[in-house]
Design a protein around this motif. Structure first.
Motif, PDB file in Angstrom:
ATOM      1  N   ILE A  51       0.834  -1.207   0.000  1.00  0.00           N
ATOM      2  CA  ILE A  51       0.000   0.000   0.000  1.00  0.00           C
ATOM      3  C   ILE A  51       0.864   1.252   0.000  1.00  0.00           C
ATOM      4  N   LEU A  55       0.713   4.036  -3.020  1.00  0.00           N
ATOM      5  CA  LEU A  55       0.355   5.432  -2.780  1.00  0.00           C
ATOM      6  C   LEU A  55       1.476   6.374  -3.213  1.00  0.00           C
ATOM      7  N   CYS A  58       1.121   6.767  -6.828  1.00  0.00           N
ATOM      8  CA  CYS A  58      -0.027   7.626  -7.144  1.00  0.00           C
ATOM      9  C   CYS A  58       0.295   9.104  -6.968  1.00  0.00           C
ATOM     10  N   PHE A 106      -7.319  12.916  -2.724  1.00  0.00           N
ATOM     11  CA  PHE A 106      -6.565  11.668  -2.772  1.00  0.00           C
ATOM     12  C   PHE A 106      -6.607  10.965  -1.420  1.00  0.00           C
ATOM     13  N   SER A 110      -7.857   7.169  -0.995  1.00  0.00           N
ATOM     14  CA  SER A 110      -6.920   6.167  -0.473  1.00  0.00           C
ATOM     15  C   SER A 110      -7.436   5.539   0.815  1.00  0.00           C
ATOM     16  N   VAL A 113     -10.183   3.059  -0.251  1.00  0.00           N
ATOM     17  CA  VAL A 113      -9.670   1.868  -0.929  1.00  0.00           C
ATOM     18  C   VAL A 113      -8.957   0.947   0.059  1.00  0.00           C
ATOM     19  N   VAL A 114      -8.154   1.508   0.940  1.00  0.00           N
ATOM     20  CA  VAL A 114      -7.445   0.681   1.923  1.00  0.00           C
ATOM     21  C   VAL A 114      -8.436  -0.022   2.838  1.00  0.00           C
ATOM     22  N   LEU A 129      -0.382   3.242   5.295  1.00  0.00           N
ATOM     23  CA  LEU A 129      -1.221   4.276   4.683  1.00  0.00           C
ATOM     24  C   LEU A 129      -0.644   5.664   4.926  1.00  0.00           C
ATOM     25  N   ALA A 133       1.038   7.841   1.896  1.00  0.00           N
ATOM     26  CA  ALA A 133       0.405   9.102   1.525  1.00  0.00           C
ATOM     27  C   ALA A 133       1.383  10.274   1.636  1.00  0.00           C
ATOM     28  N   TRP A 181      -2.881  14.937   2.521  1.00  0.00           N
ATOM     29  CA  TRP A 181      -3.166  13.579   2.061  1.00  0.00           C
ATOM     30  C   TRP A 181      -3.106  12.559   3.198  1.00  0.00           C
ATOM     31  N   GLY A 185      -6.491  10.828   4.754  1.00  0.00           N
ATOM     32  CA  GLY A 185      -6.564   9.387   4.536  1.00  0.00           C
ATOM     33  C   GLY A 185      -6.728   8.609   5.831  1.00  0.00           C
ATOM     34  N   HIS A 189     -10.039   6.415   6.896  1.00  0.00           N
ATOM     35  CA  HIS A 189      -9.872   4.982   7.164  1.00  0.00           C
ATOM     36  C   HIS A 189     -10.295   4.628   8.582  1.00  0.00           C
TER      37      HIS A 189
END
Length: 228
Positions: A51, A55, A58, A106, A110, A113-114, A129, A133, A181, A185, A189
């Motif tokens: 992950i 990231l 990305c 983002f 993220s 998705v995680v 994560l 990020a 970010w 994120g 999460h």
């Protein structure tokens, strides 16, 4: 002739013994927890590393979007100095704001998705994560600056000539925008994990001897009945 004093084992009273329910039916003992370096932890660390790398990659997409959507800051030269063409413009503030807005978007994606990849969460996953990020934000910043307008303003002004408008270098003056970010994120999460993540199972109740299904002891006669 006398009767044996020792009673036969076949005539033992039913209430002399209590059956105890086996808390582990089938002969299975209590499950031993995995060690700290067990397969579960290794899998979580491996997923967290994947992950983080994904990231960070990305971040290139974020940098390209920032370069494309960020407002341009116009400059002009008079052969002696370089000035802002629009001294009251807010393009410079818009550059930082655009990066922060894109980075926050983002972060939402993220974090979602995680969570969908691994609903159980875990400390390694959260660390992956956050680090991924942050690395992605740094990659986006440096890539946008590298692909943006010329960094040497004086050389660029001499190249375009006197009185010609050109774009200022792409800069991120508010370095705190790099945290947008990872912070967003993590919040997304953790919020999804708290709302929709798996719950710990309730502890199972094991019946003791006093709650077993064995025969109840014979009631003792009361004082009044014994006198009768």
């Amino acid at each position: 002739m006398t009767a044996p004093l020792t009673p036969s084992p076949h005539h033992q009273p039913a209430h002399d013994s209590w059956p105890v329910q086996d808390p582990y039916p089938g002969g299975a003992g209590p499950a031993e927890p995995h060690g700290e370096d067990g397969p579960g932890l290794k899998t979580e660390v491996r997923q967290a590393a994947v992950i983080a790398v994904a990231l960070a990659v990305c971040g290139a997409l974020l940098g390209l979007l920032w370069l494309w959507l960020a407002p341009h800051v116009p400059l002009i030269s008079d052969d002696h100095a370089v000035y802002l063409k629009d001294s009251e413009g807010e393009q410079a503030v818009g550059v930082d704001g655009m990066f922060t807005l894109l980075a926050a978007g983002f972060g939402v994606l993220s974090g979602l998705v995680v969570f969908l990849v691994r609903r159980a969460g875990g400390i390694p996953l959260v660390v992956g994560l956050a680090l991924g990020a942050l690395l992605g934000a740094v990659v986006a910043w440096r890539l946008g600056v590298w692909l943006g307008p010329e960094q040497d303003v004086a050389a660029h002004a001499r190249q375009v000539g006197k009185g010609v408008t050109f774009d200022a270098p792409l800069e991120l003056k508010a370095k705190g925008a790099l945290l947008a970010w990872p912070v967003v994120g993590l919040l997304v999460h953790l919020g999804l994990t708290a709302l929709f993540g798996p719950r710990d199972p309730e502890p199972e109740f094991v019946a003791g001897p006093e709650f077993s299904d064995g025969p109840a002891p014979a009631p003792h006669p009361s004082h009044g009945e014994s006198q009768k």
